[in-house]
Design an enzyme around this catalytic site. Structure first.
Site, short mmCIF file in Angstrom:
data_model
loop_
_atom_site.label_atom_id
_atom_site.label_comp_id
_atom_site.label_asym_id
_atom_site.label_seq_id
_atom_site.Cartn_x
_atom_site.Cartn_y
_atom_site.Cartn_z
N GLU A 25 0.87 -1.17 0.00
CA GLU A 25 0.00 0.00 0.00
C GLU A 25 0.91 1.22 0.00
O GLU A 25 1.83 1.31 0.82
CB GLU A 25 -0.88 0.03 1.26
CG GLU A 25 -1.87 1.19 1.20
CD GLU A 25 -2.60 1.44 2.53
OE1 GLU A 25 -2.23 0.85 3.55
OE2 GLU A 25 -3.56 2.25 2.51
N ARG A 73 5.62 -13.07 9.64
CA ARG A 73 6.38 -11.84 9.46
C ARG A 73 7.73 -11.99 10.14
O ARG A 73 7.90 -12.78 11.05
CB ARG A 73 5.64 -10.68 10.13
CG ARG A 73 4.44 -10.20 9.38
CD ARG A 73 3.75 -9.11 10.17
NE ARG A 73 4.73 -8.27 10.86
CZ ARG A 73 4.43 -7.11 11.42
NH1 ARG A 73 3.20 -6.67 11.37
NH2 ARG A 73 5.35 -6.40 12.02
N LYS A 86 4.16 0.54 10.37
CA LYS A 86 4.24 1.77 9.58
C LYS A 86 3.77 2.99 10.37
O LYS A 86 4.31 4.07 10.24
CB LYS A 86 3.37 1.63 8.33
CG LYS A 86 4.12 1.08 7.13
CD LYS A 86 3.30 1.31 5.87
CE LYS A 86 3.69 0.30 4.81
NZ LYS A 86 2.77 0.35 3.67
#
Length: 560
Positions: free
Chosen positions: A36, A261, A271
């Site tokens: 994104e 992850r 983020k």
RNA sequence: UGACCCAUGGUGUAAUUGGCAACACAUCGGUUUUUGGUACCGACAUUCUAGGUUCGAGUCCUAGUGGGUCAACCA
């Protein structure tokens, strides 16, 4: 690995090879990397990038770059550019397959109508609060919305009006009609579309309704005929919806699988939290060398190959993990040891006068650039009566096993002579201002037949033929290996106040005056340093990439 | 009081799918060295627990225990 009879595969490779064997999708492998554009890529993204592009490489497939840009409130074109730059830097190529979820808005809108037509979606006017209330909890079922049985015609009418801008932001949503009692909260009639009057970085004000992640991601995969859609573990619950929507829409059956992850000590990859570091000025920007972003690691001098090797060593599983920072640093050193030319730089200069060396005289010495090179290359150093060594390489009263310079000791200057330390000069504060030595004339590097021994070898720069440089010494941004994993404590509490030390008065050998930005050097006996992009011929700036291993310092640290 | 995912040295992964627990990093010790770097050598595990199946279990079964994820009109 090449020498083994069989090769160990990770669980994703096993899935792919099974699909290949069964002839699924005609043996085609097509992955995608779907960021994104609302921030910079970080080390965690590197894992996903290497996975997706690596798999395509291995199985002769393709990888699309797709921007998942369905939330115009947070996304920017600047991020798109930064992301593309970082992927290229890592060494991957999406060729002409650069896609955007926003390109599919018309198609996604049509998909929504199809769902409505099949009686599988409805328009709801409940508020967010009401909806949350009716959703139930993981242990108690939800209740149906009063709007759940709205007629298909009315739903079509309302949804069309939503698109046409006839309704206020937040007043209506389109929901999938799945199962309000599902143990999977995501299946309790999830929202597919919301009204949001916000300018989109690509489609501008063309749309006032935007699809949610779950109604964009899988559908985009399907449109692009992605065979293996790989994402991180927290999306496991989304898989049920992913499959439900693909089946309901009767579109290309992409398959989602999840991997864990990567967590690295002293780094955070949220983020939101990274953005806060930037906006609150804890760092100089997304590309601050202390950031775990790819641009930060680049500015710090980490070679992309090192990052790829690191990802490779970390492996691919579904386990929670916390990787030692030392593994990353090992990969960086391993690569830089091969790549980086060695140079002499004295970070904290201490003047040494060689009393028996003629005043005004200098000589040129040959220095090897990199002992790891198969074809050795050399550069020249200027030696003279006055030179500088690092302050930590001299001690008046040294501890046992200290091999460096001390009164009455012999010590070798790399590529030069053996020195004997005769005396030192103190200022009024008792600080050593200079050291006086004599040199043994017959101990010149390469021509030494003196038999004189020196325990230690020091790096140095000549007073003549040296340049002053600026050096940024970076350390971990956080003092704790898992700054964002402490309940009741904010990660900002763990910010390391000494994460940057700026050295203005370092002295470097002359060859560094014209060093090209981006080049990494090994400062002999110190560490690896990259020439910062801001460097000019007037001022050369270095950033510390990683220090050299230092077993002496480690031993000393343990003693105290 | 749910569903789903996970459990192998300090850390991260392997184990040819039921057959001698291997590799890397880290740590500790040593050798070499004109970088206290590099290179090289050595040390470092009752595979979460308890039962079961089996000639044989890290792997299969059962029951536990521990950790993670899920209730944004974010992705």
């Amino acid at each position: 690995m090449e020498n083994k009879e069989y090769e160990s595969k990770n669980f994703i490779e096993e899935i792919i090879e099974e699909d290949l064997k069964s002839g699924k999708h005609g043996g085609r492998v097509h992955t995608r990397f779907p960021p994104e554009p609302n921030g910079f890529l970080h080390i965690g993204h590197a894992k996903a990038i290497c996975l997706n592009f690596g798999l395509a490489e291995k199985y002769n497939g393709k990888t699309n770059l797709r921007f998942d840009d369905t939330n115009p409130a947070t996304e920017e074109t600047a991020y798109v550019e930064a992301i593309k730059k970082d992927i290229k830097w890592l060494g991957f190529d999406w060729e002409d397959r650069e896609y955007y979820a926003s390109d599919y808005f018309p198609q996604l809108y049509a998909f929504a109508h199809k769902l409505i037509d099949k009686g599988l979606a409805y328009v709801d006017d409940l508020t967010a609060e009401q909806m949350a209330e009716q959703k139930g909890t993981p242990t108690t079922p939800g209740v149906n919305s009063p709007n759940r049985d709205r007629s298909i015609e009315e739903n079509k009418q309302l949804f069309t009006e939503m698109k046409e801008g006839k309704h206020a932001d937040g007043s209506l949503v389109l929901r999938a009609k799945v199962d309000m009692a599902s143990p999977n909260m995501l299946m309790r009639d999830p929202i597919l579309y919301r009204i949001k009057r916000e300018t989109h970085h690509r489609t501008g004000d063309d749309w006032c309704i935007y699809p949610m992640y779950d109604f964009a991601h899988g559908q985009s995969d399907s449109i692009e005929e992605i065979t293996h859609s790989l994402c991180s573990l927290e999306f496991r619950h989304h898989r049920d919806l992913y499959d439900w929507l693909i089946q309901s829409l009767e579109i290309f059956p992409s398959m989602q699988r999840e991997f864990s992850r990567m967590n690295v000590e002293y780094m955070i990859t949220s983020k939101r939290k990274l953005l806060k570091l930037v906006t609150e000025g804890h760092v100089t920007g997304w590309d601050d060398p202390r950031m775990p972003t790819l641009s930060g690691l680049r500015k710090k001098g980490y070679p992309p190959v090192a990052i790829r090797n690191f990802i490779d060593k970390v492996g691919m599983t579904k386990r929670e993990n916390l990787i030692d920072l030392s593994l990353l640093e090992f990969c960086v050193r391993e690569e830089l040891n091969k790549q980086a030319d060695r140079v002499n730089v004295v970070l904290d200069p201490l003047k040494v006068v060689i009393t028996n060396y003629p005043e005004g005289q200098t000589e040129t010495l040959k220095a090897l650039n990199n002992p790891e090179d198969e074809e050795p290359t050399y550069r020249e150093l200027t030696f003279g009566r006055e030179i500088y060594i690092d302050r930590k390489d001299f001690m008046i009263d040294p501890p046992k096993k200290y091999f460096r310079m001390a009164p009455e000791r012999n010590v070798r200057l790399k590529y030069a002579y053996i020195l004997n330390c005769e005396k030192y000069v103190l200022d009024e504060n008792g600080k050593v201002t200079e050291v006086h030595c004599s040199y043994y004339t017959n101990t010149k590097s390469g021509e030494d037949n003196s038999g004189i021994k020196a325990k230690g070898t020091l790096h140095w720069v000549g007073a003549e033929g040296s340049v002053q440089v600026k050096v940024n010494l970076y350390e971990n941004l956080f003092t704790d290996p898992t700054p964002d994993a402490h309940e009741g404590k904010d990660y900002l509490e763990f910010i390391n106040p000494d994460s940057l030390q700026v050295i203005d008065g370092a002295l470097a050998e002359a060859s560094l005056a014209s060093a090209a930005p981006g080049t990494v050097f090994q400062f002999m006996r110190t560490g690896y340093f990259v020439v910062d992009e801001s460097s000019t011929t007037d001022e050369v700036v270095f950033n510390r990439t990683v220090s050299l291993k230092d077993s002496w310092a480690k031993k000393q640290a343990k003693k105290s």
